[in-house]
Enzyme design. Structure first.
Site, PDB file in Angstrom:
ATOM      1  N   TYR A  43       0.845  -1.196   0.000  1.00 37.56           N
ATOM      2  CA  TYR A  43       0.000   0.000   0.000  1.00 37.56           C
ATOM      3  C   TYR A  43       0.879   1.244   0.000  1.00 37.56           C
ATOM      4  CZ  TYR A  43      -3.654  -3.216   1.453  1.00 37.56           C
ATOM      5  OH  TYR A  43      -4.530  -4.253   1.511  1.00 37.56           O
ATOM      6  N   ASN A  64     -13.245  -1.450  -5.505  1.00 33.54           N
ATOM      7  CA  ASN A  64     -13.032  -1.745  -6.919  1.00 33.54           C
ATOM      8  C   ASN A  64     -14.301  -2.255  -7.563  1.00 33.54           C
ATOM      9  OD1 ASN A  64     -12.883  -4.712  -7.865  1.00 33.54           O
ATOM     10  ND2 ASN A  64     -12.092  -4.695  -5.781  1.00 33.54           N
ATOM     11  N   CYS A  72      -6.372  -7.485  -6.368  1.00 32.97           N
ATOM     12  CA  CYS A  72      -6.195  -6.805  -5.085  1.00 32.97           C
ATOM     13  C   CYS A  72      -5.370  -7.633  -4.117  1.00 32.97           C
ATOM     14  CB  CYS A  72      -7.529  -6.543  -4.404  1.00 32.97           C
ATOM     15  SG  CYS A  72      -8.879  -6.195  -5.478  1.00 32.97           S
ATOM     16  N   GLU A 100      -0.406 -18.551  -6.625  1.00 36.47           N
ATOM     17  CA  GLU A 100       0.491 -17.841  -7.545  1.00 36.47           C
ATOM     18  C   GLU A 100       1.963 -18.062  -7.217  1.00 36.47           C
ATOM     19  OE1 GLU A 100      -2.427 -14.198  -8.824  1.00 36.47           O
ATOM     20  OE2 GLU A 100      -0.664 -13.775  -7.621  1.00 36.47           O
TER      21      GLU A 100
END
Length: 123
Positions: A43, A64, A72, A100
């Site tokens: 952030y 969003n 996000c 991921e």
DNA sequence: ATTTGCTCAGCTC
DNA sequence: GAGCTGAGCAAAT
């Protein structure tokens, strides 16, 4: 620093104006698309680049409107701690990161996975 | 690891 | 305007 001022074209010509909240939001999403799977950003980093405060970035992500397109989950606190995730909570965020290829220990991402956006943008 | 104080933009009244 | 709220941060404990 990327966008404190927004340029708009109209029939009259080109206008400049101060960035509004919505601009920050869009810019945030754009930057986020530069973060590849397997890496995360913070952030704080986004806030610095957009010359705003970390909290505003959080707000922007939370609100969003384009779910899925906006990853996000690739945003963590400056210390690597997972912060929030409105679309399902921290558990989901953690799971997405693991998929991921990002290590997550006790809701914390090791530093080596934190990508410095400034490095990409300067290269 | 936890508490404490600071910050800043949006939201509400 | 004034006051509240946070998907945050950093320093002190």
């Amino acid at each position: 620093m990327i966008a404190m001022i927004v340029m708009e074209s109209s029939n009259n010509g080109i206008k400049f104006r101060k960035a509004k909240y919505n601009d920050i939001k869009e810019a945030t999403y754009m930057l986020l698309n530069l973060v590849p799977p397997g890496k995360v950003t913070t952030y704080k980093e986004l806030a610095i680049l957009l010359s705003t405060s970390p909290r505003v970035i959080g707000r922007a992500l939370k609100e969003n409107n384009k779910p899925i397109i906006i990853p996000c989950h690739r945003v963590v606190g400056s210390n690597g701690h997972l912060k929030g995730y409105s679309m399902g909570g921290l558990e989901v965020k953690k799971r997405l990161l693991l998929i991921e290829g990002v290590e997550v220990k006790n809701y914390t991402v090791p530093k080596k996975y934190i990508l410095k956006l400034t490095d990409i943008l300067m290269s």
